[in-house]
Design an enzyme around this catalytic site. Structure first.
Site, PDB file in Angstrom:
ATOM      1  N   HIS A 790       0.817  -0.911   0.192  1.00  0.00           N
ATOM      2  CA  HIS A 790       0.092   0.070  -0.162  1.00  0.00           C
ATOM      3  C   HIS A 790       0.864   1.180   0.075  1.00  0.00           C
ATOM      4  CE1 HIS A 790      -3.102  -2.965   2.225  1.00  0.00           C
ATOM      5  NE2 HIS A 790      -3.644  -3.194   0.758  1.00  0.00           N
ATOM      6  N   GLU A 793       1.456   3.938   2.635  1.00  0.00           N
ATOM      7  CA  GLU A 793       1.732   3.438   4.406  1.00  0.00           C
ATOM      8  C   GLU A 793       3.884   3.370   3.903  1.00  0.00           C
ATOM      9  OE1 GLU A 793       0.130  -0.239   4.754  1.00  0.00           O
ATOM     10  OE2 GLU A 793      -1.961  -0.202   4.434  1.00  0.00           O
ATOM     11  N   HIS A 887       3.276  -3.258   6.968  1.00  0.00           N
ATOM     12  CA  HIS A 887       1.806  -2.502   6.560  1.00  0.00           C
ATOM     13  C   HIS A 887       2.161  -1.645   7.675  1.00  0.00           C
ATOM     14  CE1 HIS A 887      -0.441  -4.863   3.815  1.00  0.00           C
ATOM     15  NE2 HIS A 887       0.760  -5.609   3.835  1.00  0.00           N
ATOM     16  N   GLU A 972       1.663  -4.267  11.483  1.00  0.00           N
ATOM     17  CA  GLU A 972       1.506  -2.882  11.870  1.00  0.00           C
ATOM     18  C   GLU A 972       2.042  -2.197  12.181  1.00  0.00           C
ATOM     19  OE1 GLU A 972      -1.496  -2.638   9.024  1.00  0.00           O
ATOM     20  OE2 GLU A 972      -2.101  -4.045   8.754  1.00  0.00           O
TER      21      GLU A 972
END
Length: 1095
Positions: A790, A793, A887, A972
């Site tokens: 992504h 990010e 991420h 994350e």
């Protein structure tokens, strides 16, 4: 002995009661025995605990007596006992009562008691109180209550005894539980409950506030039904609610009734879910009323919930507008090689050209309000309150499905990307283990000359030996055809732009001249003079403003410390043509003696190399300019940046060119009055991928610029470009010692627009040419890492940078790590998205992390080939020990992991967890648990191992299920900051993100110690983690997995499986434990690995 006596006493009494149940003549006896039990239950917590422990039949006996007895006093005694049982012990005891059939028996009792005329008040009070407590724990409670006819019994009690508050309160509490079911809500509405609630709620009063609060909660639940909401609008109750709200707002000056005020707002929030309600709200001047009351609430922090709910109602009711644009389509168009078959992109391509993609459909979905009949179709939507519908419940979809997916012949195309599996290193010199100093003079073919990137030879330079200078040629892979305009200067390309900027912003002439001198060609190498201990690189930017005109006490030259060296001195800079601070200015004094610690590694930023790489990057808009922050680079500032108290949370980032020229080249958090909210522009369903009722969002913030005549950039998060990655990889490659580190940079594939997707392999060179050393090299387990699928990010790339730098460092632990594993790394899975400025998708307009189940080689090449690499490893029986995809998370704080577990997913959804007969290794918890102890930003309680349906095509789930990697994770990292550990209350910066990447590596070293103990059948005590997790022996099935003999491991610590849980208390390790600098033996000491982490 007294405890035994008490236990045997309650057991004896219950046995007596059970005996009495079989003989209906002994009602006096039943009354006596139940009163004795009641006395024990009231006076002793252990009695209450004894009666509700697993396996106890006490509650069943009591409920059976309650069902059969005709004696009023016995009934009251048992109701009092049950009240005692559920009044403490949280929801567990209420659930216990439900499991024993308590709801049905008590609802039946309600029915029977209602037949008495008048009904017995005490029985009704007690029965309603207990049902209000246990109802929310019974998934089928709404249906049971309706079938038993209990709804009207309770409603009529309230109507007939409106002044009897002792009876009305528990009845209202139960009505609130009934109303959670939409069918019940409609049924009660037909019988006048909405009107009844408005008889109870009213203007400010010091009496009966408890009653008012429950009535408001019930009303808010009832008005969620559109039928009831329309009824309320028709009777003018929107105006009534606003009037009551203002009255409570005015009189509640000490804020003692915030919950009542919140309850009124919740009812308004429910009624404005329908279009009629919104219109009534606006007609009643609701916008002005809530705006004014909110303004008056801003001063008190305790009233935040009122301000938030008021804002939500106002935003919802504010008339929606069409976005003031002719179309949402970009002015750039990229022709896809094939059109996707399904999904939002396919829909966009299939639209006729005349379709208006900005159309305002904001209220269309409310035009057809559902009638009560339709609502009754949903027999029991209360179930939605009990489970997350997204959690996968099909065991077959959770079980590993290891099929190659592609034929072995097809997968052979990846053989050339795994030369480490066949290389015999005959042509390599494997003798020297000395780290090689990082010094080279690089020249690029073509008209570009890159300055030398040697390292300053200073006392603390660990990797540079005195008096030794080596030089190495550096070459670039360039595309066959040179991009035209290579030899044009940036000043020519930017000429027009700079003039407009200059005139528009009144830019200081010196800066414009200085910035104009940034050139795309012929930058001469500057070698520092008079250095005897080695080559010193002068990084002098091609900016006149950075050349020194007088000497500094602490540096021989100033300009070269901008990007170079271990420590950057931040004092007064002797530069001309740049706005400098006064000596006594606040900003100067605060950083005068501060220094920025750069990790013990070569400096990876090289402005001129960066520009060279940019030229070979293909973008759809054909970008030809380099932003100054990208040219200057970013050094983490020497100060910490706290999370803003109010307004809350995260600040955007700003980069000042003036600051960079003053030797402060960094992105810093800036801005106050930050507000991010859903605005009044509605998104068309075309724009929202078929969903209706979506809105656009607005962010506003206030910034004070530090300098006049400045150029400033803003960013959502610390930028990290594709060219920055390529530059960092080239620097790492040219700096490593090939006798010690095996480093390869391959091209995995080309992206849609023709950019290369780099694949990096890192491990240690074999110790020698001996067969066993080559075997050891080839048999190291793989670790597979990826990041930046992504593009928005960017923090994932900073974490990856930390991982790459640590793996390439001279740290003994890093060498140990390289000797333990082969790392396959794809640092940027979505280069096109990054280059073109997308936030989440690729050039095909799709989220690449939802394509893993069946990636299309033409539309999703990076995913198709990354999956191919993993399928190849599976086919040659070399499954990675760990797969981790990095991420960023936009809403949660800290760093945490998502993993995959069949058992935890089933535990999350199943009533009876023990019914799950899956045998599962809990090893997936080990790595996150290790990280929670060694990485300050990592938070174990935010981790989740539940598999959701919506995530079934993500990397994590597919690599786990299809490829068979048990330790498959998404890591994350917060975009905001931390709320626990060393960084609590601080916004995250690049230093912390890079540290997380390094700590991840150290975690893998710990993991190796634990997995090797399984491989070689070392003592199982190593796996017991002080016996606080697994109480069973393990049998080894493969080097990477082990299976527990028993079905269900005993967790002494209660595991919270919810993804949102935030309450686990972890044992803090000593702050001063420095894992990075410890020797490998210390890092891997038995005592440490066995004492530390319950996985």
């Amino acid at each position: 002995s007294s405890r035994l006596a008490n236990n045997s006493r309650i057991v004896g009494l219950l046995a007596q009661l059970e005996k009495i149940n079989t003989d209906s003549t002994e009602s006096d006896n039943a009354r006596y025995v139940t009163s004795k039990i009641l006395h024990l239950a009231q006076s002793q917590e252990k009695t209450r605990r004894e009666m509700t422990t697993k396996g106890s039949t006490g509650v069943e006996i009591l409920l059976l007596t309650l069902e059969n007895t005709k004696d009023l006093q016995t009934t009251l005694n048992i109701l009092s006992i049950l009240t005692e049982l559920v009044s403490t012990g949280g929801g567990r005891r209420a659930s216990f009562l439900v499991a024993k059939g308590g709801s049905q028996i008590l609802l039946q009792l309600l029915m029977n008691a209602s037949k008495d005329s008048p009904p017995h008040e005490e029985v009704m009070v007690q029965a309603h109180s207990i049902l209000a407590k246990i109802g929310p724990k019974d998934k089928k409670f709404g249906v049971k209550a309706r079938i038993n006819g209990a709804l009207n019994i309770t409603l009529n009690l309230v109507k007939q005894h409106l002044q009897n508050h002792r009876l009305v309160l528990p009845c209202l509490q139960l009505l609130r539980v009934y109303s959670a079911n939409s069918v019940n809500s409609v049924s009660l509405g037909k019988n006048g409950i909405v009107e009844l609630m408005f008889k109870i709620i009213g203007p400010f009063s010091k009496k009966n506030s408890g009653l008012m609060k429950v009535a408001l909660d019930t009303l808010a639940a009832l008005l969620k039904s559109k039928t009831n909401a329309r009824r309320a609008v028709d009777r003018g109750y929107v105006q009534v609610l606003l009037t009551i709200y203002v009255d409570w707002h005015r009189h509640d000056s000490r804020h003692r009734n915030v919950l009542i005020r919140k309850g009124i707002l919740q009812s308004l929030k429910s009624v404005t879910n329908i279009k009629l309600g919104r219109k009534a709200f606006i007609d009643a001047n609701g916008m002005k009323i809530l705006y004014n009351t909110s303004q008056e609430c801003l001063a008190a922090r305790t009233l935040d919930s009122l301000v938030n709910t008021s804002s939500l109602i106002m935003r919802k009711c504010f008339p929606k507008n069409r976005l003031p644009l002719p179309t949402i389509k970009s002015s750039f168009h990229f022709q896809l090689p094939v059109i996707p078959m399904t999904g939002p992109v396919a829909q966009l391509y299939s639209l006729p050209p005349e379709v208006d993609d900005v159309v305002d459909e904001s209220d269309d979905n409310d035009d057809i309000d559902l009638e009560a009949e339709n609502e009754i179709e949903n027999e029991d939507d209360l179930d939605k309150n009990f489970k997350n519908d997204d959690i996968e419940t099909d065991i077959n979809k959770l079980k590993p499905l290891q099929v190659p997916g592609r034929s072995i012949e097809d997968l052979k195309m990846y053989e050339h990307l795994f030369p480490e599996l066949v290389d015999d290193f005959q042509g390599c010199d494997l003798i020297s283990k000395e780290p090689k100093p990082f010094v080279f003079e690089g020249k690029v073919r073509g008209p570009i000359v890159v300055p030398t990137a040697g390292e300053e030879a200073s006392g603390n330079s660990g990797s540079l030996r005195k008096g030794v200078v080596t030089k190495e040629k550096m070459s670039f892979r360039r595309d066959e055809k040179d991009i035209k305009g290579n030899d044009r200067t940036l000043s020519q390309q930017l000429d027009g732009q700079n003039r407009t900027v200059s005139s528009a912003h009144g830019l200081n002439n010196d800066i414009v001249k200085a910035l104009d001198r940034i050139t795309l060609q012929n930058i001469p190498s500057q070698i520092g003079q008079g250095l005897t201990t080695g080559v010193r690189k002068d990084y002098s930017l091609p900016l006149t403003v950075l050349m020194c005109t007088k000497s500094c006490p602490h540096n021989s030259t100033c300009g070269n410390t901008l990007f170079e060296g271990r420590t950057v001195q931040l004092g007064k800079l002797c530069c001309t043509g740049v706005e400098t601070e006064d000596e006594d200015s606040e900003s100067n004094s605060s950083v005068e003696h501060a220094s920025v610690e750069i990790p013990d590694a070569p400096t990876l930023h090289d402005p001129d190399l960066y520009i060279e790489i940019v030229k070979n990057t293909k973008s759809v808009p054909e970008y030809s300019e380099v932003a100054y922050p990208d040219y200057f680079g970013h050094i983490p500032p020497p100060f910490k940046e706290p999370i803003l108290e109010r307004p809350y949370g995260m600040q955007p980032l700003m980069y000042s060119v003036q600051e960079a020229l003053n030797a402060r080249p960094w992105w810093i958090r800036m801005g106050t009055d930050i507000c991010y909210y859903k605005n009044h522009f509605s998104r068309s369903s075309v724009a929202a991928g078929g969903q209706k009722g979506k809105s656009y969002y607005t962010i506003t913030f206030t910034v004070n610029f530090p300098h006049k005549d400045d150029v400033c950039y803003f960013a959502y998060h610390y930028p990290y470009t594709y060219s920055a990655l390529q530059m960092h990889l080239q620097k790492l490659e040219s700096a490593h010692n090939p006798q010690q580190i095996y480093f390869r940079k391959d091209v995995l594939c080309e992206t849609l627009s023709g950019n290369s997707c780099p694949l990096v392999t890192i491990t240690a060179m074999p110790e020698s040419h001996y067969y066993e050393h080559i075997c050891q090299f080839r048999n190291r387990p793989y670790i597979f890492l990826s990041a930046r699928v992504h593009p928005g990010e960017t923090n994932a790339s900073w974490v990856m940078k930390g991982t790459l730098e640590y793996l390439m460092s001279n740290n003994p632990a890093a060498q140990c790590l390289r000797e333990s594993y082969i790392f396959k790394i794809i640092p940027m899975l979505n280069p096109d998205g990054v280059i073109n400025g997308n936030h989440r998708c690729s050039l095909s307009g799709e989220d690449l992390n939802r394509q893993w189940q069946s990636p299309n080689p033409d539309l999703h090449p990076t995913i198709y080939h990354t999956k191919g690499l993993l399928q190849y490893l599976a086919a040659v029986k070399r499954l990675p020990l760990v797969y981790c995809d990095y991420h960023g998370h936009s809403r949660k704080k800290n760093v945490f992991m998502y993993g995959c577990s069949i058992k935890e997913t089933v535990w999350h959804t199943s009533d009876n967890a023990a019914s799950c007969d899956v045998v599962e290794d809990v090893g997936y918890r080990t790595l996150p648990k290790i990280l929670s102890h060694i990485a300050p930003a990592f938070c174990m309680s935010s981790c989740s191992f539940v598999v959701e349906k919506s995530k079934e095509s993500t990397a994590r789930v597919v690599v786990w299920r299809e490829i068979g990697v048990q330790r498959s994770y998404t890591m994350e990292s917060t975009l905001c900051g931390c709320d626990q550990g060393k960084y609590k209350g601080l916004q995250i910066g690049t230093r912390e993100l890079e540290e997380m990447g390094a700590k991840f590596c150290i975690g893998l070293l710990r993991l190796k110690r634990l997995t090797s103990s399984m491989e070689y059948n070392l003592p199982s005590s190593l796996l017991d983690f002080d016996n606080d997790l697994i109480d069973s022996s393990c049998k080894v099935t493969s080097p990477t997995t082990y299976v527990l003999d028993e079905d269900e491991p005993r967790f002494l610590e209660e595991v919270d499986y919810s993804a949102e849980s935030n309450d686990e208390i972890d044992i803090e390790l000593p702050e001063n434990a420095d894992y990075e600098n410890s020797a490998p033996e210390e890092v891997l000491s038995d005592s440490e690995s066995s004492r530390t982490y319950p996985p």
